[in-house]
Design a protein around this motif. Structure first.
Motif, PDB file in Angstrom:
ATOM      1  N   TYR A  86       0.809  -1.356   0.054  1.00  0.00           N
ATOM      2  CA  TYR A  86      -0.074  -0.070  -0.108  1.00  0.00           C
ATOM      3  C   TYR A  86       0.846   0.938   0.069  1.00  0.00           C
ATOM      4  O   TYR A  86       0.580   2.269  -0.496  1.00  0.00           O
TER       5      TYR A  86
ATOM      6  N   ARG B 276       1.212   7.010  -6.875  1.00  0.00           N
ATOM      7  CA  ARG B 276       0.472   8.062  -7.016  1.00  0.00           C
ATOM      8  C   ARG B 276       0.944   9.023  -6.990  1.00  0.00           C
ATOM      9  O   ARG B 276       0.657  10.193  -7.890  1.00  0.00           O
TER      10      ARG B 276
ATOM     11  N   TYR C 294     -15.686   2.912   9.400  1.00  0.00           N
ATOM     12  CA  TYR C 294     -15.801   3.065   8.332  1.00  0.00           C
ATOM     13  C   TYR C 294     -17.233   3.324   7.605  1.00  0.00           C
ATOM     14  O   TYR C 294     -18.032   2.561   8.200  1.00  0.00           O
TER      15      TYR C 294
ATOM     16  N   GLU D 123     -19.947   2.429   4.632  1.00  0.00           N
ATOM     17  CA  GLU D 123     -19.958   1.356   3.790  1.00  0.00           C
ATOM     18  C   GLU D 123     -19.126   1.874   2.481  1.00  0.00           C
ATOM     19  O   GLU D 123     -18.353   1.001   1.715  1.00  0.00           O
ATOM     20  N   ARG D 124     -19.461   2.862   2.024  1.00  0.00           N
ATOM     21  CA  ARG D 124     -18.741   3.619   0.777  1.00  0.00           C
ATOM     22  C   ARG D 124     -17.044   3.313   0.849  1.00  0.00           C
ATOM     23  O   ARG D 124     -16.387   2.931   0.136  1.00  0.00           O
ATOM     24  N   GLU D 125     -16.897   3.996   2.179  1.00  0.00           N
ATOM     25  CA  GLU D 125     -15.320   3.942   2.473  1.00  0.00           C
ATOM     26  C   GLU D 125     -14.695   2.679   2.488  1.00  0.00           C
ATOM     27  O   GLU D 125     -13.602   2.323   1.792  1.00  0.00           O
TER      28      GLU D 125
ATOM     29  N   TRP E 104     -15.835  -0.067   1.041  1.00  0.00           N
ATOM     30  CA  TRP E 104     -15.644  -0.593  -0.466  1.00  0.00           C
ATOM     31  C   TRP E 104     -14.345   0.102  -1.282  1.00  0.00           C
ATOM     32  O   TRP E 104     -13.967  -0.593  -1.948  1.00  0.00           O
ATOM     33  N   GLU E 105     -14.414   1.269  -0.943  1.00  0.00           N
ATOM     34  CA  GLU E 105     -13.297   1.821  -1.476  1.00  0.00           C
ATOM     35  C   GLU E 105     -11.901   1.327  -1.215  1.00  0.00           C
ATOM     36  O   GLU E 105     -10.890   1.161  -1.971  1.00  0.00           O
ATOM     37  N   ARG E 106     -11.984   1.041   0.178  1.00  0.00           N
ATOM     38  CA  ARG E 106     -10.753   0.220   0.591  1.00  0.00           C
ATOM     39  C   ARG E 106     -10.452  -1.032  -0.036  1.00  0.00           C
ATOM     40  O   ARG E 106      -9.163  -1.500  -0.396  1.00  0.00           O
TER      41      ARG E 106
ATOM     42  N   HIS F  29     -11.508  -1.979  -3.135  1.00  0.00           N
ATOM     43  CA  HIS F  29     -11.324  -1.828  -4.526  1.00  0.00           C
ATOM     44  C   HIS F  29      -9.886  -1.398  -4.728  1.00  0.00           C
ATOM     45  O   HIS F  29      -9.239  -1.884  -5.645  1.00  0.00           O
ATOM     46  N   SER F  30      -9.293  -0.716  -3.571  1.00  0.00           N
ATOM     47  CA  SER F  30      -7.806  -0.203  -3.467  1.00  0.00           C
ATOM     48  C   SER F  30      -7.143  -1.674  -3.722  1.00  0.00           C
ATOM     49  O   SER F  30      -5.884  -1.457  -4.039  1.00  0.00           O
TER      50      SER F  30
ATOM     51  N   GLY G  94      -9.476  -4.104  -7.819  1.00  0.00           N
ATOM     52  CA  GLY G  94     -10.636  -3.649  -8.482  1.00  0.00           C
ATOM     53  C   GLY G  94     -11.468  -4.625  -9.207  1.00  0.00           C
ATOM     54  O   GLY G  94     -12.542  -4.390  -9.331  1.00  0.00           O
TER      55      GLY G  94
END
Length: 237
Positions: free
Chosen positions: A8, A15, A102, A104-106, A108-110, A112-113, A116
């Motif tokens: 990570y 990035r 977190y 739920e959106r956060e 899922w973002e983790r 997907h990081s 994907g």
């Protein structure tokens, strides 16, 4: 081959490089991979997949285990917990992420990081966010779940913050009995006390868990600790 930093952190470096040098992210990832001794990021990723600590961890877990997953902030304990759930879901197991940290959106973002490509896992991977998460809540939610279900709770200390909830020691005893009876695996992400000194010890241990109120740490059957890219799994009980 050992990487210079956890994956990570390498992605974060890529990035930053893409932004600073105004190049495409895939170019930056390949650049970082070459610094790590791989000709391309895809080869670095393949190397990690074959040597994934989460897959090793999953293979060591038995039905009914209570797993303690601990590290200082920024050393990847949450990501390892999520990767463990992804690995279990790909084996066809039901997995549940209970989080008091977190949205739920956060969450899922983790996820997907990490990967994907989570298509097809929707019926296996569930995220539960609620201020009511506690032992009774978890047991009700997992009632009827098949054996080998894997659940990760984020995180241990937050279960102890609301006075309306039972003492953490009582919650853990109830959850241990539930896990033993049902065969569900329960993992608990945990903070490490600030007194842990990496100058004296290379890895945290059970005695370094931050516990405002004491619990019997023998309630856990296994413990996994992370520090500076190293992972150590041990039996507790």
């Amino acid at each position: 081959m050992r990487l210079s930093a956890p994956i990570y952190k390498l992605k974060r470096r890529a990035r930053r490089l893409a932004r600073d040098e105004k190049i495409a992210l895939h170019e930056a990832l390949d650049h970082i991979a070459r610094e790590e001794g791989f000709s391309a990021w895809s080869l670095l990723s393949s190397h990690l997949a074959m040597n994934s600590p989460s897959k090793t961890l999953l293979s060591r877990l038995a039905d009914g285990d209570l797993l303690l997953l601990g590290a200082r902030p920024g050393h990847g304990k949450t990501l390892l917990g999520l990767q463990l759930l992804l690995d279990a879901a790909r084996e066809g197991r039901k997995v549940v992420f209970f989080t008091l940290e977190y949205t739920e959106r956060e969450a899922w973002e983790r996820i997907h990081s990490l990967d994907g490509d989570v298509l097809g896992l929707g019926d296996k991977l569930e995220i539960v966010t609620s201020e009511d998460i506690c032992a009774d809540f978890i047991i009700r939610h997992l009632s009827g779940a098949p054996r080998e279900t894997v659940s990760v709770i984020d995180y241990l200390q937050i279960l102890d913050q609301q006075r309306s909830k039972p003492a953490l020691s009582d919650q853990m005893l109830v959850l241990r009995e539930f896990a033993r009876k049902t065969g569900v695996v329960l993992g608990f992400i945990s903070q490490i006390d600030r007194s842990f000194d990496p100058e004296r010890e290379t890895m945290p241990s059970v005695r370094d868990i931050r516990l405002p109120n004491p619990i019997e740490l023998g309630v856990f059957s296994k413990a996994c600790f992370l520090h500076d890219g190293e992972v150590r799994l041990q039996d507790v009980a």
